[in-house]
Design a protein around this motif. Sequence first.
Motif, mmCIF file in Angstrom:
data_model
loop_
_atom_site.group_PDB
_atom_site.id
_atom_site.type_symbol
_atom_site.label_atom_id
_atom_site.label_comp_id
_atom_site.label_asym_id
_atom_site.label_seq_id
_atom_site.Cartn_x
_atom_site.Cartn_y
_atom_site.Cartn_z
ATOM 1 N N GLY A 17 0.566 -1.283 0.075
ATOM 2 C CA GLY A 17 -0.042 0.064 0.023
ATOM 3 C C GLY A 17 0.719 1.085 0.138
ATOM 4 N N SER A 18 0.176 2.412 -0.302
ATOM 5 C CA SER A 18 1.064 3.651 -0.188
ATOM 6 C C SER A 18 0.604 4.648 0.951
ATOM 7 N N GLU A 19 -0.292 4.047 1.976
ATOM 8 C CA GLU A 19 -0.527 4.752 3.254
ATOM 9 C C GLU A 19 0.600 4.291 4.161
ATOM 10 N N ASN A 20 0.735 5.425 4.865
ATOM 11 C CA ASN A 20 1.511 5.018 6.213
ATOM 12 C C ASN A 20 0.901 4.009 7.363
ATOM 13 N N GLY A 21 1.808 3.289 7.853
ATOM 14 C CA GLY A 21 1.367 2.363 8.849
ATOM 15 C C GLY A 21 0.789 0.981 8.675
ATOM 16 N N GLY A 22 1.342 0.574 7.386
ATOM 17 C CA GLY A 22 0.703 -0.707 6.775
ATOM 18 C C GLY A 22 1.556 -1.877 7.632
ATOM 19 N N ALA A 23 1.586 -3.026 7.489
ATOM 20 C CA ALA A 23 2.440 -3.849 8.122
ATOM 21 C C ALA A 23 2.199 -5.316 7.233
ATOM 22 N N ALA A 24 3.496 -5.935 7.187
ATOM 23 C CA ALA A 24 3.483 -7.194 6.700
ATOM 24 C C ALA A 24 4.247 -8.341 7.811
ATOM 25 N N ALA A 25 3.748 -9.351 8.283
ATOM 26 C CA ALA A 25 4.076 -10.250 9.273
ATOM 27 C C ALA A 25 4.196 -11.505 9.078
ATOM 28 N N GLY A 26 5.206 -11.996 9.335
ATOM 29 C CA GLY A 26 5.389 -13.522 9.169
ATOM 30 C C GLY A 26 5.763 -14.088 7.736
ATOM 31 N N ALA B 3 7.869 -4.104 8.819
ATOM 32 C CA ALA B 3 8.019 -5.582 8.280
ATOM 33 C C ALA B 3 8.555 -6.198 9.198
ATOM 34 N N PHE B 4 7.954 -7.474 9.929
ATOM 35 C CA PHE B 4 8.666 -8.166 11.194
ATOM 36 C C PHE B 4 8.154 -9.547 10.933
ATOM 37 N N ALA C 298 12.914 -8.594 13.545
ATOM 38 C CA ALA C 298 13.727 -9.756 13.546
ATOM 39 C C ALA C 298 13.141 -10.650 12.782
ATOM 40 N N ALA C 299 13.976 -11.729 12.370
ATOM 41 C CA ALA C 299 13.618 -13.111 11.803
ATOM 42 C C ALA C 299 12.317 -13.794 12.498
ATOM 43 N N LEU C 300 12.656 -13.976 14.053
ATOM 44 C CA LEU C 300 11.750 -14.336 15.004
ATOM 45 C C LEU C 300 11.260 -13.352 16.007
ATOM 46 N N THR C 301 10.024 -13.161 15.792
ATOM 47 C CA THR C 301 9.548 -11.946 16.426
ATOM 48 C C THR C 301 8.436 -12.593 17.605
ATOM 49 N N ASN C 302 8.346 -11.906 18.718
ATOM 50 C CA ASN C 302 7.520 -12.416 19.665
ATOM 51 C C ASN C 302 6.654 -11.206 20.090
ATOM 52 N N GLY C 303 5.339 -11.341 19.586
ATOM 53 C CA GLY C 303 4.446 -10.030 20.053
ATOM 54 C C GLY C 303 3.188 -10.499 20.882
#
Length: 445
Positions: A184-193, A224-225, A256-261
């Motif tokens: 997307g072009s909007e701020n605050g997007g995300a890609a996880a896993g 990106a996480f 990181a490659a391995l993230t815990n959220g």
Amino acid sequence: MAPAVPAAPAAPPAKPGTGEVPCSVPELVAAISAANRKAGAETLRLTPRCVYRLTAGANPFHPVNGLPVITDELTIDGRGATITRVASAPRFRVLLVGTTGMLTLHSTTISGGSATDCPAYPDVPGMVCGGGISNLGSMVLTRSKVTANRAESELYAQGGGIDSPGNATVRSSVVSGNTVAYKGSENGGAAAGGGIANDGPLTVEGAQVINNMAWVRENTESFAFGSGLAGLAQTTVKNSVVRGNRSLAPGGFARAALTNGASPELGRMTVTGSFVQGNLADAPNGVAQGGGITNNTLMTVSNTHVSGNRVAARGGTARGGGIRLGPKAVLELSRSSVVGNVVSAREGTAQGGGLDNPDGGRLTGTRSRILRNSVSAPDGTALGGGLYQAVGTTTLDRTVVSGTRAIDGGGIFKRSGTVTLTDTQVVFNTPNNCRPSESVPGCVG
């Protein structure tokens, strides 16, 4: 410290409802549909080494999955077969396990999927989850591969290879070459896993999560996480390898490659007997946090080797080459090695070559080694080759910090908070061991 990988399990025994599936996509679709209609467990044995090439979604009225949704108890024994979406086909994921489904997938490769929806959040238009597999029910993968799948969205994308809000086990399997992307072009997007994202309980045992990617469009201040695995619920990683994964966020946030959220209520991430190595978090003109591991809640790392990971942010901020703690993180690190990790930020700020605890987390390291990590920032600031500490607390017990490098605080740089050393050696670091002088009781030079 090589993990003792368990012996690969034998193929599941045949059950009364066993059926042989010819090397034909229509036959496979029909067999899964028939198994869903029958009461009780069913087993499908695929043609050995067959490639089932999917060219359209199984449901012509809602073509988002290449195969029928698994709604009952089913074992698919692939016997080395591959189920793949062909590159010229419309976008769809390969496989969905429904909320009532219980799938065991053995000796099967799932590839080429490209999801267009998020089954766990059907009321969120534009959210995309699970490029290869989405699991809402129960799933066990053994001796299988999930490779070259994709989840991309202009809103939020999760789980390039596997997305699992249900209960899942990935055992003696490979999750590789998958991608999750925010376009997307909007701020605050995300890609996880990039490889795996889990909102439900997950066990990864004797597996490889390698060469996956999470990326976001440049200059959108997006996230990106978890390029290998993004744990958003209780997660166990045992005797496994997380290697060669990459998070990329130019002008944004790469983690990181391995993230815990996961929230504390959803459980702890436990990593034991594993390798987290050779991963990269890259955010030019942005913020890169944690090359190997990023922890934002409850986490235990034991008998694990975190090595050769990199964090880079030219013109930005790069932190935590091996492990980075967030403000609410509680990390127990025991009998582990954090070795040879690198943080670099030309014309920027680099901190915490091995460990980074900058925002109020609580770190306890026991019988561990923090060796040969480094931070560099030509024309910038580079602090804390072994450990950067601020606000929170760090306790190192019977641990060694040695051979680490920075511009200042070659071993430990303590901005604030508390660092306690118990029977711990901080020695032979460059250009000094601890800074500011006398800020860490028991550390000399």
